[in-house]
Write a protein that holds these residues in place. Structure first.
Motif, mmCIF file in Angstrom:
data_model
loop_
_atom_site.group_PDB
_atom_site.id
_atom_site.type_symbol
_atom_site.label_atom_id
_atom_site.label_comp_id
_atom_site.label_asym_id
_atom_site.label_seq_id
_atom_site.Cartn_x
_atom_site.Cartn_y
_atom_site.Cartn_z
ATOM 1 N N LEU A 46 0.775 -1.354 -0.199
ATOM 2 C CA LEU A 46 0.127 -0.220 -0.059
ATOM 3 C C LEU A 46 1.201 1.478 0.011
ATOM 4 O O LEU A 46 1.917 1.369 0.574
ATOM 5 N N VAL A 47 -0.035 2.300 -0.602
ATOM 6 C CA VAL A 47 0.763 3.455 -0.783
ATOM 7 C C VAL A 47 0.757 4.063 1.068
ATOM 8 O O VAL A 47 0.403 4.390 1.129
ATOM 9 N N PRO A 48 2.089 4.143 2.054
ATOM 10 C CA PRO A 48 1.618 4.209 3.101
ATOM 11 C C PRO A 48 0.993 5.960 3.517
ATOM 12 O O PRO A 48 2.591 6.131 4.453
ATOM 13 N N LEU A 49 -0.353 6.310 2.975
ATOM 14 C CA LEU A 49 -0.340 7.483 4.132
ATOM 15 C C LEU A 49 -1.219 7.813 5.407
ATOM 16 O O LEU A 49 -1.905 8.506 5.885
ATOM 17 N N GLY A 50 -0.852 5.867 5.821
ATOM 18 C CA GLY A 50 -2.162 6.153 7.469
ATOM 19 C C GLY A 50 -1.058 5.969 8.435
ATOM 20 O O GLY A 50 -1.932 5.989 9.620
ATOM 21 N N ILE A 51 0.339 5.853 8.024
ATOM 22 C CA ILE A 51 0.698 6.078 9.069
ATOM 23 C C ILE A 51 1.930 7.327 9.394
ATOM 24 O O ILE A 51 2.230 7.363 8.742
ATOM 25 N N ASP B 78 -18.706 10.022 3.568
ATOM 26 C CA ASP B 78 -18.136 8.794 4.961
ATOM 27 C C ASP B 78 -17.065 8.623 4.739
ATOM 28 O O ASP B 78 -16.010 8.038 4.021
ATOM 29 N N ALA B 79 -15.836 9.210 5.778
ATOM 30 C CA ALA B 79 -14.606 8.524 6.300
ATOM 31 C C ALA B 79 -13.809 7.562 5.670
ATOM 32 O O ALA B 79 -13.127 6.587 5.097
ATOM 33 N N GLU B 80 -15.302 6.578 6.438
ATOM 34 C CA GLU B 80 -14.998 5.046 6.543
ATOM 35 C C GLU B 80 -14.782 4.496 5.478
ATOM 36 O O GLU B 80 -14.347 3.294 4.189
ATOM 37 N N ASP C 212 -11.743 2.563 2.836
ATOM 38 C CA ASP C 212 -12.744 1.021 2.118
ATOM 39 C C ASP C 212 -11.561 1.302 0.679
ATOM 40 O O ASP C 212 -11.199 0.421 0.391
ATOM 41 N N ASP C 213 -12.828 1.630 0.195
ATOM 42 C CA ASP C 213 -12.027 2.195 -1.116
ATOM 43 C C ASP C 213 -10.016 2.129 -1.309
ATOM 44 O O ASP C 213 -10.183 1.888 -2.305
ATOM 45 N N ALA C 214 -9.892 3.586 -0.650
ATOM 46 C CA ALA C 214 -8.559 3.442 -1.038
ATOM 47 C C ALA C 214 -7.816 1.936 -0.603
ATOM 48 O O ALA C 214 -6.427 2.140 -1.264
ATOM 49 N N ILE C 215 -8.024 1.444 0.222
ATOM 50 C CA ILE C 215 -7.786 -0.026 0.451
ATOM 51 C C ILE C 215 -7.190 -0.259 -0.609
ATOM 52 O O ILE C 215 -6.905 -1.019 -0.800
ATOM 53 N N ALA C 216 -8.617 -0.485 -1.018
ATOM 54 C CA ALA C 216 -9.092 -2.031 -2.386
ATOM 55 C C ALA C 216 -7.899 -0.871 -3.777
ATOM 56 O O ALA C 216 -7.959 -1.404 -4.745
ATOM 57 N N GLU D 40 2.179 11.087 -5.438
ATOM 58 C CA GLU D 40 1.631 12.266 -6.070
ATOM 59 C C GLU D 40 0.474 11.461 -6.330
ATOM 60 O O GLU D 40 -0.924 11.642 -6.545
ATOM 61 N N ASN D 41 0.352 10.365 -7.135
ATOM 62 C CA ASN D 41 -0.569 9.511 -8.130
ATOM 63 C C ASN D 41 -2.065 9.030 -6.940
ATOM 64 O O ASN D 41 -3.047 8.998 -7.102
ATOM 65 N N ALA D 42 -1.211 8.407 -5.705
ATOM 66 C CA ALA D 42 -2.219 8.008 -4.678
ATOM 67 C C ALA D 42 -3.291 9.730 -4.009
ATOM 68 O O ALA D 42 -4.740 9.361 -4.035
ATOM 69 N N ILE D 43 -2.643 10.674 -4.160
ATOM 70 C CA ILE D 43 -3.384 12.101 -3.213
ATOM 71 C C ILE D 43 -4.134 12.501 -4.589
ATOM 72 O O ILE D 43 -5.410 13.146 -4.282
ATOM 73 N N GLN D 44 -3.947 12.358 -5.774
ATOM 74 C CA GLN D 44 -5.319 12.803 -6.979
ATOM 75 C C GLN D 44 -6.160 11.978 -7.217
ATOM 76 O O GLN D 44 -6.897 12.038 -6.927
ATOM 77 N N TRP D 45 -5.393 10.327 -6.767
ATOM 78 C CA TRP D 45 -6.990 9.371 -6.801
ATOM 79 C C TRP D 45 -7.681 9.699 -5.976
ATOM 80 O O TRP D 45 -8.635 9.187 -5.915
#
Ligand SMILES: Cc1ncc(COP(=O)(O)O)c(C=O)c1O
Length: 488
Positions: free
Chosen positions: A115-120, A421-423, A427-431, A465-470
């Motif tokens: 995963l692109v690690p934007l969560g930690i 809804d951020a939850e 979920d969508d982001a993890i997928a 950058e791609n992850a933020i755009q997505w």
């Protein structure tokens, strides 16, 4: 006069702040309106001109008002992307943790290398000190041989404790005795030991809101309740709100990150931290101070931990090398004047001692000056990453998205369109191969449902950058969907 009560324990300038804030909230004072002059306010409120000036300067720092040269103070027009301080009419009630299952899912994502690690929140990974630490550890093993594989003492390796004490002296001019420091397994164990030393199951612990989810899980796991205290994105905990909370609830301790908070990335001004210590002393409430980000302000100005700004008696300072050097080493510490014997007893009972080889390595890392050099090169990388991430959010997220303006650390806090809804986004982001932290987990009652925290503590890459755009595009789609749902 004018709602100012001189008999009340609240500082007079705080009462002036409250008065102006109430008038802004009620719409009596509108953006662009001029505040009463210092002289006029002083006369009508019956307080001194310096008191009014102090209040106006605080309001300016909170970005509620702005000063115009030769003209006075004016109610500010909010920039579209400032995080807004929520206004509450009553203090929050102590609450058990509601979002544990979601927290567990967030942790599941944290260690997935795909995963692109934007969560930690992992600031030091933006510029890892891997080579220097590796070299240092090899040298220690060659020098200390079998000794380095043995047990460290319960309070920890004296050379590391001395280096930590020296670091406080060097950065904030504060004298700490190495004997007041206990080395722990990371900042998390430091918070655990400090909490167990001053509170018991059933007690109420005050936390900032939003706050670091690890604190909430810890408080809940100890059978305690967290009560949230309003926290200003520009100034940290609102002291007048804290005072109300202390009056309304039997708070045993506060667990605050006033030097540099997570997720807001805010530093409480030193003078407020001093007031905080006074206020808590008056109410006989302990302060568990989470200082794990204190070395990571972008401007390298080290905020002074509360422990060194007033009576030390009831302040326990928790630090860690996880954010600055090596989270995998699991080395943190507690500084406490009065509770060190209890902390040593708890440390012995819980984990005996912390990794000896890591302690010897870090002691050397600090003593050689490598740690200071590493911080010097890490901070500008973090600042640059923060700027890049903010710019990309402004470019790709819906216009009504609001972002924090961190003064350090490695995270951005985003307020998304209200209905989102951020939850669901999580979920969508993890997928889609991206980890993020949904806002729910930063409050015991899971109230930040349309907020997310994004981390910039990693080497900047095209995938970032791609992850933020997505994410921005997905937020726009979800927001458009909720708008359509509402229209039908
Ligand atoms: C505010 C805060 N305090 C404490 C910790 C725990 O630190 P450690 O990893 O050293 O246990 C973290 C980690 O994310 C944190 O963000």
């Amino acid at each position: 006069m004018l709602g100012i009560d001189k008999q009340c324990d609240t500082f007079l300038y705080r009462q002036v702040i409250d008065l102006i804030t109430e008038n802004i909230t009620a719409g009596t004072l509108l953006p662009g309106d001029r505040l009463p002059s210092l002289r006029k306010m002083s006369k009508t409120a019956g307080v001194s001109i310096p008191t009014v000036r102090q209040a106006y300067i605080e309001l300016e720092r909170q970005r509620r008002v702005e000063s115009r040269p030769q003209s006075g103070f004016y109610v500010r027009h909010r920039a579209a992307n400032d995080i807004v301080l929520p206004t509450r009419t009553a203090t929050a009630a102590p609450a058990p943790l509601r979002c544990r299952p979601l927290m567990e899912r967030v942790y599941d994502g944290v260690n997935r290398p795909d995963l692109v690690p934007l969560g930690i929140a992992n600031p030091c990974m933006a510029r890892p000190a891997a080579k220097t630490l590796h070299r240092t550890m090899k040298r220690i093993m060659a020098r200390a041989e079998e000794r380095s594989l043995g047990y460290a003492s319960t309070l920890g390796e004296p050379s590391l404790r001395r280096q930590i004490a020296y670091h406080y002296l060097d950065t904030v001019g504060a004298p700490v005795e190495p004997g007041q420091i206990c080395i722990t397994n990371g900042g998390q164990e430091a918070l655990l030991l400090a909490t167990m030393a001053v509170a018991s199951p059933g007690d109420v612990i005050a936390v900032e809101t939003p706050t670091y989810h690890g604190m909430l899980e810890l408080i809940d796991s100890l059978g305690m309740l967290a009560v949230e205290v309003e926290t200003c994105p520009e100034e940290g905990v609102t002291l007048s709100e804290l005072q109300r909370t202390l009056e309304d609830h039997p708070v045993k301790a506060c667990m605050f990150s006033t030097t540099l908070g997570n997720p807001l990335g805010v530093t409480m001004p030193d003078e407020h931290r001093r007031e905080l210590v006074e206020l808590l002393q008056k109410h006989d409430v302990a302060l568990i101070e989470d200082d794990v980000y204190g070395d990571l302000r972008f401007d390298a100005i080290r905020p002074v931990p509360a422990q060194f700004l007033g009576s030390k008696a009831r302040v326990l300072t928790c630090g860690s090398f996880s954010k600055t050097a090596a989270p995998g080493y699991r080395i943190g510490w507690v500084v406490s004047d009065h509770h060190i014997d209890d902390i040593a007893r708890l440390k012995r009972a819980i984990s005996c001692s912390s990794g000896f080889l890591q302690q010897l390595t870090l002691a050397d890392f600090l003593a050689s000056g490598d740690y200071s050099r590493h911080l010097k090169s890490l901070r500008p990388v973090l600042r640059r990453n923060a700027e890049r991430m903010s710019a990309l959010v402004a470019e790709h997220f819906p216009a009504e998205t609001r972002t924090s303006r961190p003064v350090g650390g490695s995270v951005l806090w985003l307020e998304l369109p209200r209905q989102l809804d951020a939850e669901r986004l999580f979920d969508d982001a993890i997928a889609a191969g991206i980890s993020i932290a949904p806002g729910h987990i930063f409050s015991p009652c899971a109230c930040y449902t349309n907020f997310i925290r994004l981390s910039f503590g990693h080497p900047w890459q095209a995938s970032t950058e791609n992850a933020i755009q997505w994410l921005g595009e997905r937020v726009s789609q979800l927001a458009a969907g909720t708008n359509q749902d509402r229209e039908h």
